[in-house]
Design an enzyme around this catalytic site. Sequence first.
Site, short mmCIF file in Angstrom:
data_model
loop_
_atom_site.label_atom_id
_atom_site.label_comp_id
_atom_site.label_asym_id
_atom_site.label_seq_id
_atom_site.Cartn_x
_atom_site.Cartn_y
_atom_site.Cartn_z
N CYS A 72 0.87 -1.18 0.00
CA CYS A 72 0.00 0.00 0.00
C CYS A 72 0.90 1.23 0.00
CB CYS A 72 -0.96 -0.03 1.20
SG CYS A 72 -0.14 0.10 2.80
N ARG A 77 -2.31 -0.33 5.53
CA ARG A 77 -3.44 -0.99 4.86
C ARG A 77 -3.05 -2.37 4.36
NH1 ARG A 77 -5.12 3.58 0.70
NH2 ARG A 77 -3.10 4.37 1.37
#
Length: 131
Positions: A72, A77
């Site tokens: 990410c 994330r």
Amino acid sequence: KRVTVAEARALLEAGHTYLDVRSIPEFEAGHPEGATNVPLMHSQGGQMAPNADFLAVMEACFDKGQRLVVGCKSGQRSQRAAEALAQAGYLNVVDVLGGYGGDQTSPGWAASGLPIQVGPSDYPGLLAQKK
């Protein structure tokens, strides 16, 4: 399992697939060469909102035995995505420390001089394959 961007690059050369879980605009602004985009979250009005279709798209498009390198922007994330994929039964998932943009402890993909590209996300086509 978490790996550095250099280790991730070696895994890609060995046949892993780079799964970029950033939002579509982030991906389109620049991403690791050859990456596939399945956003964990969507950008909506300056806010991030969960992508309710994330696992359904993954299950429609990726075999649970496929070797995935998940990245990410900075590694947060992607860590959540890697955990969700492991819980869903994906067997070969690694998370990229520092992601594309880097963080305080790990340089990112772009800052490390690894191959990048700019261009459209493939997510709309992957979403169309969802069951």
